[in-house]
Design an enzyme around this catalytic site. Structure first.
Site, short mmCIF file in Angstrom:
data_model
loop_
_atom_site.label_atom_id
_atom_site.label_comp_id
_atom_site.label_asym_id
_atom_site.label_seq_id
_atom_site.Cartn_x
_atom_site.Cartn_y
_atom_site.Cartn_z
N GLU B 53 0.89 -1.16 0.00
CA GLU B 53 0.00 0.00 0.00
C GLU B 53 0.93 1.21 0.00
OE1 GLU B 53 -3.36 -0.69 0.05
OE2 GLU B 53 -3.91 1.43 0.00
N ASP B 64 -4.30 11.66 8.08
CA ASP B 64 -3.07 11.11 8.64
C ASP B 64 -2.63 11.81 9.92
OD1 ASP B 64 -2.17 8.95 6.82
OD2 ASP B 64 -2.30 10.57 5.34
N TYR B 178 -10.96 -1.72 2.59
CA TYR B 178 -9.98 -1.20 3.54
C TYR B 178 -10.75 -0.86 4.80
CZ TYR B 178 -5.84 1.38 5.17
OH TYR B 178 -4.74 1.80 5.87
#
Ligand SMILES: Cc1ncc(COP(=O)(O)O)c(C=O)c1O
Lengths: 392, 271
Positions: B53, B64, B178
């Protein structure tokens, strides 16, 4: 999501999956309450008694003499907290209360939205966290202190250049981890749907009052409305009531920073290209590959690389026109309004005034121009002092 | 799938014959620089990665946490960009035919031109492109061009995704789901989120699409627990990106720590 939140092709909700449920919840709550009798009554009461609405429309005689046409100021600077931001924070704060949320978070640039959120957190007894870039904390320290006095926690954000964009990134990250109990009180008409619609709704009072005041005080509509544009909330607030009045020119003034040529500015609509940031498609200041630029402006509140989606559409359709004012012109306009009227404008609002100074000699003397004086300049005194030291 | 490269389907079916979950490390392409990044990725492959990934660094990575934000900054400071990312991917594929999923923020794709981005990166050896800031409601903006480019689709499910949405997401996914283990941004966590087991179970009942779990996973025990909950793959990002950050001045140690850690995870999910 019930609606797409599009203005033409602009807007939308480009967010990670984790934020979709809360945005849906917010959309649902907004459409459930915004016309609800109790909600409307409570908001009207607070707008009047707490915030100080309606605000006056003031004919600035001496400033008008200087520029050579008739200038009226919509006095949002007189609101509690010192800017139009309280219109939105009261509305969204009340929405948060009706939704049973217990914590408010917000981003802030100039600290005006942060302060307006901190006030509402105190008013409703909610825990409040304000995300603010480290650069902005330094240049808007008075507001930081005010927020803390209202009981809010101010969280310094280090990333990027420590300005508004970085504060939004961090607020979004915090929200992602606290979606269940936290209400994100977004400060402008940008970000993902439904924020552009929600914030606009709570800011339309500026335009509605202005239109009525023009008819009552002047007996006609103005030829031109001028407002500064950061995310675009005070501008869309005042534009909204005039969109169908085709003879009323609408001008949005962005931050020209050092200069457009230097690349050190925040003139998104003037110099940007369509892209996607913070949940919405809009004009965006970015490099060829799509990395977002760090912006620069003397006014922290306009220092942002994206812009509200509805302004993008108004630009494309030509209904509104967008220009940029450079820092130096803005400081001149700040000084001029202070000297001629005894009114210190926020540096953000001074961008709109700078455009008027530029129109000197270009508009006929009977032209009527209304300026959204979105905030007062107390917070900016130390910046002006540094940039334009007074001679003894 | 075109050009004969290894597909997710092949990997998941091989692994399911062995009753094993896929080991999927995540890296920011070009972190800390082009050459080291390539060496790190090769090390991960040698340590037993089944799928990669990879993220192209972006200026505003809102999904993030600090570890990957810093990796984005390191990579951009060393000159990484979209073109060079493609070059690096080609070199990885020259080393080994391993499926690669890209993890992207939408603006980089949008500016490149969505159709061209998918076509060019598929040609370079990418199997799927997950767009972090694009929800299933707008899936059509990318699903159609992805499919015509020959890419699989990967979408996210989070602990607050309701069952109706899960079904929609599963129906539009051809690669794997995911599955985000927790409410929050990327970053290693001491404890595995309580939500994981239930989430994997729910998804397994809803769909036969492979389920890979990521976010917060930092220990072999976490990976083992996820595998025994029935997941088809374990995605590990911040933990190993943190090993890069910790060893910036010692490349040998960086590579050996990454190799040791991934080796440990590999054995933990082997049985
Ligand atoms: C006084 C004032 N005006 C304008 C702005 C810019 O925001 P907007 O474009 O949403 O009106 C700010 C933002 O902080 C502000 O403080």
């Amino acid at each position: 999501m019930k609606y797409k939140g599009r203005f033409g092709d602009y807007g939308g909700f480009y967010v990670p999956e984790v934020l979709m449920p809360v945005l849906e919840e917010l959309e649902q709550a907004f459409y459930r309450f915004y016309e609800d009798e109790h909600f409307v009554a409570e908001l009207a009461q607070l707008s009047k008694d707490y915030a100080g609405r309606p605000t006056p429309l003031y004919y600035a005689t001496r400033f008008s003499e200087h520029v050579g046409f008739k200038v009226y100021l919509k006095r949002e600077d007189l609101l509690h907290g010192g800017a139009h931001k309280v219109n939105n924070t009261l509305g969204q704060g009340l929405l948060a209360k009706y939704m049973g949320k217990t914590r408010l978070i917000a981003e802030t640039g100039a600290g005006q939205h942060g302060l307006a959120t901190a006030m509402i957190g105190a008013l409703f007894g909610m825990e409040t966290k304000i995300f603010m870039g480290v650069t902005d904390i330094e240049r808007q320290s008075v507001n930081v202190h005010k927020m803390k006095l209202c009981g809010a926690e101010v969280i310094p954000v280090e990333g990027g250049t420590g300005t508004l964009k970085d504060a939004i990134n961090e607020a979004l990250r915090y929200w992602t981890a606290h979606v269940t109990d936290t209400f994100y009180l977004f400060g402008s008409t940008c970000g993902p749907h439904p924020y552009p619609t929600v914030v606009k709704h709570f800011q339309t009072c500026i335009g509605e009052e202005t239109r009525q005041q023009c008819l009552e005080q002047i007996g006609r509509l103005p030829s031109m409305i001028v407002a500064c544009v950061g995310g675009g909330s005070n501008a869309i607030g005042i534009f909204s009531a005039f969109l169908d009045d085709k003879d009323v020119k609408l001008i949005g003034v962005e931050a020209g920073g050092r200069s457009l040529a230097s690349g050190k500015h925040a003139a998104t609509l003037v110099a940007g290209r369509v892209g996607i940031l913070h949940g919405a498609k809009s004009y965006l200041l970015q490099d060829d590959e799509g990395q977002v630029y760090e912006t620069e402006s003397v006014s922290a509140g306009l220092d942002y690389p994206a812009v509200g989606p509805e302004h993008c559409l108004l630009k494309d359709t030509g209904r509104a026109e967008y220009v940029a004012a450079e820092d130096a012109e803005v400081l001149d306009a700040f000084e001029l309004l202070s000297k001629s009227e005894g009114i210190l404008p926020a540096l953000e609002s001074a961008h709109a005034l700078a455009f008027l100074c530029d129109q000197k000699g270009k508009l006929s003397s009977d032209t009527i121009v209304v300026v959204s004086l979105s905030g007062r300049g107390d917070k900016d005194v130390s910046i002006v002092e540094k940039r334009r030291p007074l001679e003894d | 799938m075109s050009n004969g490269m290894k597909t997710y389907k092949q990997v998941f079916s091989e692994l399911s014959d062995l009753n094993r979950a896929a080991l999927i490390p995540f890296f920011v392409i070009g972190d800390p620089d082009f050459d080291t990044s390539l060496a790190i990725i090769k090390t991960a492959i040698d340590a037993g990665a089944d799928i990669l990934e990879l993220g192209i660094p972006f200026s505003d990575p809102i999904a993030d946490g600090p570890t990957i934000q810093k990796a984005d900054i390191r990579a951009r400071n060393s000159g990484m960009n979209v073109q060079k990312a493609m070059e690096l991917i080609r070199k990885v594929k020259d080393y080994k035919d391993i499926p690669i999923g890209l993890l992207m923020y939408y603006n980089l794709i949008y500016q490149y031109g969505t159709e061209k981005f998918f076509a060019d990166f598929h040609e370079a050896g990418v199997n799927s492109v997950l767009v972090a800031d694009l929800s299933i409601d707008d899936a059509d903006e990318i699903a159609t061009p992805a499919t015509s480019a020959g890419l699989d689709t990967v979408f996210m499910v989070t602990p607050n995704t309701n069952p109706e949405r899960m079904k929609t997401i599963a129906s539009k996914t051809t690669g794997f789901i995911y599955t985000v283990s927790l409410l929050g941004v990327t970053g290693s966590r001491e404890k595995l989120s309580d939500a994981v087991e239930g989430l994997v179970g729910k998804l397994k009942k809803l769909t036969s699409v492979p389920i890979c779990v990521g976010f917060g996973i930092s220990k072999p025990e976490h990976a083992a627990a996820i595998a025994s909950a029935g997941a088809d793959g374990v995605i590990i990002g911040s933990k190993i990106v943190g090993l890069i950050e910790k060893n910036l001045d010692n490349r040998g140690k960086m590579l050996s720590e990454i190799s040791t850690f991934l080796g440990g995870v590999k054995s933990a999910i082997e049985n």
